[in-house]
Design a protein around this motif. Structure first.
Motif, PDB file in Angstrom:
ATOM      1  N   LYS A   1      34.154 -38.652  32.356  1.00  0.00           N
ATOM      2  CA  LYS A   1      34.603 -37.576  33.056  1.00  0.00           C
ATOM      3  C   LYS A   1      35.065 -36.465  32.074  1.00  0.00           C
ATOM      4  N   GLN A   2      35.867 -36.922  30.735  1.00  0.00           N
ATOM      5  CA  GLN A   2      36.211 -35.992  29.917  1.00  0.00           C
ATOM      6  C   GLN A   2      35.145 -35.009  29.368  1.00  0.00           C
ATOM      7  N   LEU A   3      33.826 -35.760  28.940  1.00  0.00           N
ATOM      8  CA  LEU A   3      32.820 -34.915  28.545  1.00  0.00           C
ATOM      9  C   LEU A   3      32.334 -33.941  29.735  1.00  0.00           C
ATOM     10  N   LYS A   4      32.350 -34.476  30.912  1.00  0.00           N
ATOM     11  CA  LYS A   4      31.781 -33.489  31.911  1.00  0.00           C
ATOM     12  C   LYS A   4      32.790 -32.058  31.817  1.00  0.00           C
ATOM     13  N   GLU A   5      34.243 -32.457  31.701  1.00  0.00           N
ATOM     14  CA  GLU A   5      34.902 -31.261  31.599  1.00  0.00           C
ATOM     15  C   GLU A   5      34.759 -30.364  30.678  1.00  0.00           C
ATOM     16  N   LEU A   6      33.907 -30.687  29.322  1.00  0.00           N
ATOM     17  CA  LEU A   6      33.383 -29.889  28.397  1.00  0.00           C
ATOM     18  C   LEU A   6      32.356 -29.314  28.691  1.00  0.00           C
ATOM     19  N   GLY A   7      31.495 -29.681  29.591  1.00  0.00           N
ATOM     20  CA  GLY A   7      30.194 -29.021  29.994  1.00  0.00           C
ATOM     21  C   GLY A   7      29.076 -30.203  29.468  1.00  0.00           C
ATOM     22  N   ILE A   8      29.464 -31.451  29.284  1.00  0.00           N
ATOM     23  CA  ILE A   8      28.548 -32.281  28.773  1.00  0.00           C
ATOM     24  C   ILE A   8      28.291 -33.338  29.695  1.00  0.00           C
ATOM     25  N   ASP A   9      26.893 -33.516  30.284  1.00  0.00           N
ATOM     26  CA  ASP A   9      26.691 -34.554  31.469  1.00  0.00           C
ATOM     27  C   ASP A   9      26.016 -35.704  30.579  1.00  0.00           C
ATOM     28  N   LEU A  10      26.713 -36.632  30.354  1.00  0.00           N
ATOM     29  CA  LEU A  10      26.665 -37.960  29.518  1.00  0.00           C
ATOM     30  C   LEU A  10      25.254 -38.597  30.407  1.00  0.00           C
ATOM     31  N   ASN A  11      25.398 -38.734  31.632  1.00  0.00           N
ATOM     32  CA  ASN A  11      24.432 -39.381  32.312  1.00  0.00           C
ATOM     33  C   ASN A  11      22.993 -38.755  32.198  1.00  0.00           C
ATOM     34  N   LYS A  12      23.286 -37.457  32.265  1.00  0.00           N
ATOM     35  CA  LYS A  12      21.968 -36.565  32.135  1.00  0.00           C
ATOM     36  C   LYS A  12      21.119 -36.750  30.726  1.00  0.00           C
ATOM     37  N   LEU A  13      22.131 -36.820  29.659  1.00  0.00           N
ATOM     38  CA  LEU A  13      21.489 -37.060  28.418  1.00  0.00           C
ATOM     39  C   LEU A  13      20.911 -38.534  28.174  1.00  0.00           C
ATOM     40  N   ILE A  14      21.571 -39.606  29.059  1.00  0.00           N
ATOM     41  CA  ILE A  14      20.947 -40.929  29.068  1.00  0.00           C
ATOM     42  C   ILE A  14      19.485 -41.030  29.752  1.00  0.00           C
ATOM     43  N   ASP A  15      19.547 -40.310  30.861  1.00  0.00           N
ATOM     44  CA  ASP A  15      18.321 -40.260  31.700  1.00  0.00           C
ATOM     45  C   ASP A  15      17.004 -39.538  30.831  1.00  0.00           C
ATOM     46  N   GLU A  16      17.517 -38.491  30.246  1.00  0.00           N
ATOM     47  CA  GLU A  16      16.604 -37.826  29.291  1.00  0.00           C
ATOM     48  C   GLU A  16      15.988 -38.735  28.088  1.00  0.00           C
ATOM     49  N   LYS A  17      17.019 -39.533  27.555  1.00  0.00           N
ATOM     50  CA  LYS A  17      16.556 -40.438  26.379  1.00  0.00           C
ATOM     51  C   LYS A  17      15.826 -41.662  27.051  1.00  0.00           C
ATOM     52  N   GLU A  18      16.123 -41.946  28.258  1.00  0.00           N
ATOM     53  CA  GLU A  18      15.249 -43.097  28.789  1.00  0.00           C
ATOM     54  C   GLU A  18      13.925 -42.813  29.137  1.00  0.00           C
ATOM     55  N   THR A  19      13.825 -41.489  29.562  1.00  0.00           N
ATOM     56  CA  THR A  19      12.458 -40.887  29.958  1.00  0.00           C
ATOM     57  C   THR A  19      11.747 -40.706  28.396  1.00  0.00           C
ATOM     58  N   GLU A  20      12.365 -40.331  27.515  1.00  0.00           N
ATOM     59  CA  GLU A  20      11.533 -40.185  26.226  1.00  0.00           C
ATOM     60  C   GLU A  20      11.246 -41.684  25.787  1.00  0.00           C
ATOM     61  N   LEU A  21      12.134 -42.830  25.847  1.00  0.00           N
ATOM     62  CA  LEU A  21      11.700 -44.146  25.600  1.00  0.00           C
ATOM     63  C   LEU A  21      10.405 -44.517  26.320  1.00  0.00           C
ATOM     64  N   ILE A  22      10.263 -44.097  27.783  1.00  0.00           N
ATOM     65  CA  ILE A  22       9.209 -44.557  28.387  1.00  0.00           C
ATOM     66  C   ILE A  22       7.958 -43.839  28.018  1.00  0.00           C
ATOM     67  N   ASN A  23       7.869 -42.560  27.572  1.00  0.00           N
ATOM     68  CA  ASN A  23       7.042 -41.688  26.980  1.00  0.00           C
ATOM     69  C   ASN A  23       6.523 -42.269  25.782  1.00  0.00           C
ATOM     70  N   SER A  24       7.389 -43.009  24.925  1.00  0.00           N
ATOM     71  CA  SER A  24       7.038 -43.344  23.926  1.00  0.00           C
ATOM     72  C   SER A  24       6.215 -44.483  23.695  1.00  0.00           C
ATOM     73  N   GLY A  25       5.881 -45.207  24.621  1.00  0.00           N
ATOM     74  CA  GLY A  25       4.768 -46.286  24.928  1.00  0.00           C
ATOM     75  C   GLY A  25       5.669 -47.661  25.034  1.00  0.00           C
TER      76      GLY A  25
END
Length: 193
Positions: free
Chosen positions: A156-180
């Motif tokens: 919640k604190q990160l979101k108040e700073l304009g950082i969407d942690l869940n979105k960053l995690i989703d992007e990292k997971e997509t990167e992991l999947i795409n890495s084979g």
């Protein structure tokens, strides 16, 4: 007291865990460690679910809380398995593997955390669940308090700073999947099913 693999141990009920006095476990292995000059002898056991209201997890416990009361012979285990096998038909096998990935997220890698994943591997497929949990969260090198509420507050604190942690995690997971990652897991465990 020395135990050997397959010994049946009885728990004395003095240690504060979910196993009740008289609960039994099968000895798997032992180890010793030194903590502040005190030597601790541990046993790794597999609890026998025998109606004693035993909700204890299999794992490592102090050996002084156990007494040997018998042993499981491999022949007896094989006989029991063969008897039960007559009544069952295995239609498929699935191996569940838990694994972790340490990642850095955000600008200048300000957020560090460990993603906890699970893979369900069958003879024909791998099903990845990359969003099981997170642990060891740090922000700018400072550890974040553990626990569901503390993590929620941090998000919640990160979101108040304009950082969407869940979105960053989703992007990292997509990167992991795409890495084979799926193919790597398939190769690692292809002979285990």
């Amino acid at each position: 007291m020395k135990f050997k693999e397959g010994d049946i141990l009885e728990y004395d009920g003095k240690y504060g865990c979910a196993a009740k006095k008289g609960a039994t476990a099968i000895f798997k292995e032992s180890y010793t460690y030194n903590l502040g000059g005190d030597i601790h002898h541990q046993v790794i056991v597999e609890w026998i679910r025998d109606g004693l209201d035993n909700d204890q997890m299999d794992g490592s416990y102090n050996s002084k809380y156990f007494t040997k009361i018998g042993e499981v012979s491999q022949q007896k285990e094989d006989r029991i398995f063969e008897e039960n096998k007559k009544d069952m038909k295995i239609t498929s096998k699935t191996l569940m593997v838990s694994f972790e990935t340490e990642v850095k997220l955000g600008n200048n890698d300000a957020i560090e955390l460990t993603l906890i994943h699970q893979a369900f591997i069958t003879e024909n497929s791998v099903d990845l669940d990359l969003s099981v949990d997170v642990s060891d969260v740090k922000f700018l090198g400072v550890e974040i308090e553990t626990g569901f509420e503390a993590y929620g507050k941090f998000v919640k604190q990160l979101k108040e700073l304009g950082i969407d942690l869940n979105k960053l995690i989703d992007e990292k997971e997509t990167e992991l999947i795409n890495s084979g990652l799926e193919d790597k897991i398939k190769l690692m465990f292809k002979d285990k099913i």
